[in-house]
Scaffold this motif. Sequence first.
Motif, PDB file in Angstrom:
ATOM      1  N   SER A 183      -7.485  12.596 -16.828  1.00 27.93           N
ATOM      2  CA  SER A 183      -7.419  13.375 -15.585  1.00 27.93           C
ATOM      3  C   SER A 183      -7.760  14.827 -15.898  1.00 27.93           C
ATOM      4  O   SER A 183      -7.216  15.398 -16.845  1.00 27.93           O
ATOM      5  N   SER A 230      -5.770   3.156 -11.650  1.00 30.45           N
ATOM      6  CA  SER A 230      -5.026   1.900 -11.544  1.00 30.45           C
ATOM      7  C   SER A 230      -4.562   1.569 -10.131  1.00 30.45           C
ATOM      8  O   SER A 230      -3.925   0.553  -9.913  1.00 30.45           O
ATOM      9  N   ALA A 271      -3.406  17.193  -7.170  1.00 32.43           N
ATOM     10  CA  ALA A 271      -3.474  17.034  -8.632  1.00 32.43           C
ATOM     11  C   ALA A 271      -4.899  16.938  -9.154  1.00 32.43           C
ATOM     12  O   ALA A 271      -5.148  17.222 -10.323  1.00 32.43           O
ATOM     13  N   ASN A 314       0.852  -1.189   0.000  1.00 28.11           N
ATOM     14  CA  ASN A 314       0.000   0.000   0.000  1.00 28.11           C
ATOM     15  C   ASN A 314       0.889   1.241   0.000  1.00 28.11           C
ATOM     16  O   ASN A 314       2.030   1.197   0.477  1.00 28.11           O
ATOM     17  N   VAL A 316      -6.759   1.461  -4.051  1.00 27.97           N
ATOM     18  CA  VAL A 316      -8.061   1.944  -3.559  1.00 27.97           C
ATOM     19  C   VAL A 316      -8.985   2.208  -4.745  1.00 27.97           C
ATOM     20  O   VAL A 316     -10.172   1.850  -4.725  1.00 27.97           O
ATOM     21  N   SER A 317      -8.449   2.810  -5.830  1.00 30.85           N
ATOM     22  CA  SER A 317      -9.343   3.139  -6.962  1.00 30.85           C
ATOM     23  C   SER A 317      -9.903   1.899  -7.633  1.00 30.85           C
ATOM     24  O   SER A 317     -11.092   1.868  -7.963  1.00 30.85           O
ATOM     25  N   LYS A 337      -4.368   2.813 -18.387  1.00 28.35           N
ATOM     26  CA  LYS A 337      -4.997   2.802 -17.064  1.00 28.35           C
ATOM     27  C   LYS A 337      -6.517   2.953 -17.198  1.00 28.35           C
ATOM     28  O   LYS A 337      -7.280   2.316 -16.477  1.00 28.35           O
TER      29      LYS A 337
HETATM   30  N1  LIG Z   1      -7.085   6.888   4.788  1.00 28.49           N
HETATM   31  C1  LIG Z   1      -6.911   5.591   4.636  1.00 28.49           C
HETATM   32  O1  LIG Z   1      -7.383   4.803   5.421  1.00 28.49           O
HETATM   33  C2  LIG Z   1      -6.156   5.110   3.434  1.00 28.49           C
HETATM   34  C3  LIG Z   1      -6.116   3.752   3.134  1.00 28.49           C
HETATM   35  C4  LIG Z   1      -5.496   3.350   1.943  1.00 28.49           C
HETATM   36  C5  LIG Z   1      -4.897   4.307   1.138  1.00 28.49           C
HETATM   37  N2  LIG Z   1      -4.898   5.611   1.515  1.00 28.49           N
HETATM   38  C6  LIG Z   1      -4.251   6.643   0.679  1.00 28.49           C
HETATM   39  O2  LIG Z   1      -4.826   6.589  -0.624  1.00 28.49           O
HETATM   40  C7  LIG Z   1      -3.837   6.897  -1.587  1.00 28.49           C
HETATM   41  C8  LIG Z   1      -3.780   5.780  -2.629  1.00 28.49           C
HETATM   42  O3  LIG Z   1      -3.261   4.602  -2.018  1.00 28.49           O
HETATM   43  P1  LIG Z   1      -3.081   3.280  -2.881  1.00 28.49           P
HETATM   44  O4  LIG Z   1      -2.471   2.276  -1.959  1.00 28.49           O
HETATM   45  O5  LIG Z   1      -4.326   2.964  -3.621  1.00 28.49           O
HETATM   46  O6  LIG Z   1      -1.935   3.763  -3.919  1.00 28.49           O
HETATM   47  P2  LIG Z   1      -1.626   3.282  -5.404  1.00 28.49           P
HETATM   48  O7  LIG Z   1      -2.066   1.873  -5.582  1.00 28.49           O
HETATM   49  O8  LIG Z   1      -0.205   3.611  -5.675  1.00 28.49           O
HETATM   50  O9  LIG Z   1      -2.557   4.218  -6.301  1.00 28.49           O
HETATM   51  C9  LIG Z   1      -2.263   5.573  -6.559  1.00 28.49           C
HETATM   52  C10 LIG Z   1      -3.458   6.204  -7.277  1.00 28.49           C
HETATM   53  O10 LIG Z   1      -3.280   7.607  -7.283  1.00 28.49           O
HETATM   54  C11 LIG Z   1      -3.470   8.103  -8.589  1.00 28.49           C
HETATM   55  N3  LIG Z   1      -2.513   9.238  -8.771  1.00 28.49           N
HETATM   56  C12 LIG Z   1      -1.314   9.373  -8.171  1.00 28.49           C
HETATM   57  N4  LIG Z   1      -0.745  10.532  -8.525  1.00 28.49           N
HETATM   58  C13 LIG Z   1      -1.600  11.135  -9.353  1.00 28.49           C
HETATM   59  C14 LIG Z   1      -1.582  12.356 -10.046  1.00 28.49           C
HETATM   60  N5  LIG Z   1      -0.543  13.194  -9.953  1.00 28.49           N
HETATM   61  N6  LIG Z   1      -2.637  12.680 -10.820  1.00 28.49           N
HETATM   62  C15 LIG Z   1      -3.686  11.836 -10.925  1.00 28.49           C
HETATM   63  N7  LIG Z   1      -3.754  10.645 -10.278  1.00 28.49           N
HETATM   64  C16 LIG Z   1      -2.728  10.299  -9.499  1.00 28.49           C
HETATM   65  C17 LIG Z   1      -3.188   6.954  -9.529  1.00 28.49           C
HETATM   66  O11 LIG Z   1      -3.974   7.182 -10.672  1.00 28.49           O
HETATM   67  P3  LIG Z   1      -3.657   6.525 -12.134  1.00 28.49           P
HETATM   68  O12 LIG Z   1      -4.242   5.181 -12.097  1.00 28.49           O
HETATM   69  O13 LIG Z   1      -4.344   7.413 -13.094  1.00 28.49           O
HETATM   70  O14 LIG Z   1      -2.162   6.520 -12.261  1.00 28.49           O
HETATM   71  C18 LIG Z   1      -3.636   5.758  -8.697  1.00 28.49           C
HETATM   72  O15 LIG Z   1      -4.998   5.466  -8.925  1.00 28.49           O
HETATM   73  C19 LIG Z   1      -2.528   7.096  -0.817  1.00 28.49           C
HETATM   74  O16 LIG Z   1      -2.314   8.479  -0.603  1.00 28.49           O
HETATM   75  C20 LIG Z   1      -2.774   6.393   0.486  1.00 28.49           C
HETATM   76  O17 LIG Z   1      -1.991   6.897   1.546  1.00 28.49           O
HETATM   77  C21 LIG Z   1      -5.529   6.020   2.631  1.00 28.49           C
END
Ligand SMILES: NC(=O)c1ccc[n+]([C@@H]2O[C@H](COP(=O)([O-])OP(=O)(O)OC[C@H]3O[C@@H](n4cnc5c(N)ncnc54)[C@H](OP(=O)(O)O)[C@@H]3O)[C@@H](O)[C@H]2O)c1
Length: 321
Positions: A207, A165, A225, A43, A168-169, A192
Amino acid sequence: MFAVYAAEANPEQPLEALRVGERPDPELPRGWVAVSVRAASLNMHDLWTLRGVGIKADQFPMVLGCDGAGELADGTPVVVHGVVGDASVYGDETLDPRRTLLTEKYQGTFADTVVVPERNVLPKPEELSFSEAACMGTAWLTAYRMLFTKSGLRPGQTMLVQGASGGVSTALVALGRAAGMRVWVTGRSEEKRALAARLGAHETFESGERLPERVDAVFETVGKATWGHSMRSVRPGGTIVVSGSTSGPDPSADLQRLFFTQIRVVGSMMGTRDELADLLDFCRLSGIRPQIGTELPMTDAPSGFAQMLAGETAGKIVFTR
Ligand SMILES: NC(=O)c1ccc[n+]([C@@H]2O[C@H](COP(=O)([O-])OP(=O)(O)OC[C@H]3O[C@@H](n4cnc5c(N)ncnc54)[C@H](OP(=O)(O)O)[C@@H]3O)[C@@H](O)[C@H]2O)c1
């Protein structure tokens, strides 16, 4: 024991703080159980830990990994719940001011063994493989709470997921589609966006692209972003659920638009044990499974970390033992 861990904090070059090697076997406090890890997923939180975000300097070295699936000493297959907090006092352990996620205070799941309080393991449904079950405890649980507990969406309404991709998404897309929402997704590349469409998105957008109409709820994990686009894309009275800010927080929150169009901005953090149990049942009953883009032996974890750091995700990155 074997472990993948953060030796120290390195805000600029997080991968330089990453180690694959040996850590002491964990002690087993009373009321805790040892889980022999079979799979665990990566994560963004693990990259934050390597950067020193959300962890005190004296907690290093820290075994990484916030979620996982494995077996108890008697062979029972289980899923790990990564939020350690007091549900008996607060009703919801995520609201316990002293709650902590695995890898903040207690050692994580990228190891032979992880120890957690007894209430932090749930039976693994037979229908889910260890790798699939290992995706549930963080990314999928977060998506489940954002969608079903926090957004207030009803089936038939329209949701926008920022990012295509990520862990979480991709979970939001699969859960939203299975629950009967109209699912729209933004993604940074054609590839993606195609992945999001395969996972069930009804429409995908570049985006920042203007949407055909405003949506009932936006799901935000990207931050700076995409924040402006999220604010412009939600209908008056609609909701933005936020659980992350990967690209950093947006200092201009667009407060005028917020009050003028009465947008509800809702924060969401992981999920409770009960929500995790319901999520596991929902996956079992609906047949949806996490999108795993990369599966590697845990010894090769650094290449998974490098992929995530470069934004080269195609769903979850899973490490197996
Ligand atoms: N609060 C909570 O409980 C919790 C739990 C889990 C995760 N999170 C947070 O959620 C976020 C995502 O975590 P993850 O594990 O899913 O990470 P991940 O698998 O690396 O996914 C990153 C996501 O962010 C998007 N992204 C990143 N930079 C971007 C930009 N500059 N412009 C547009 N899209 C961008 C990517 O979109 P593309 O597919 O378009 O590249 C991708 O969907 C992190 O900040 C994490 O700390 C929080």
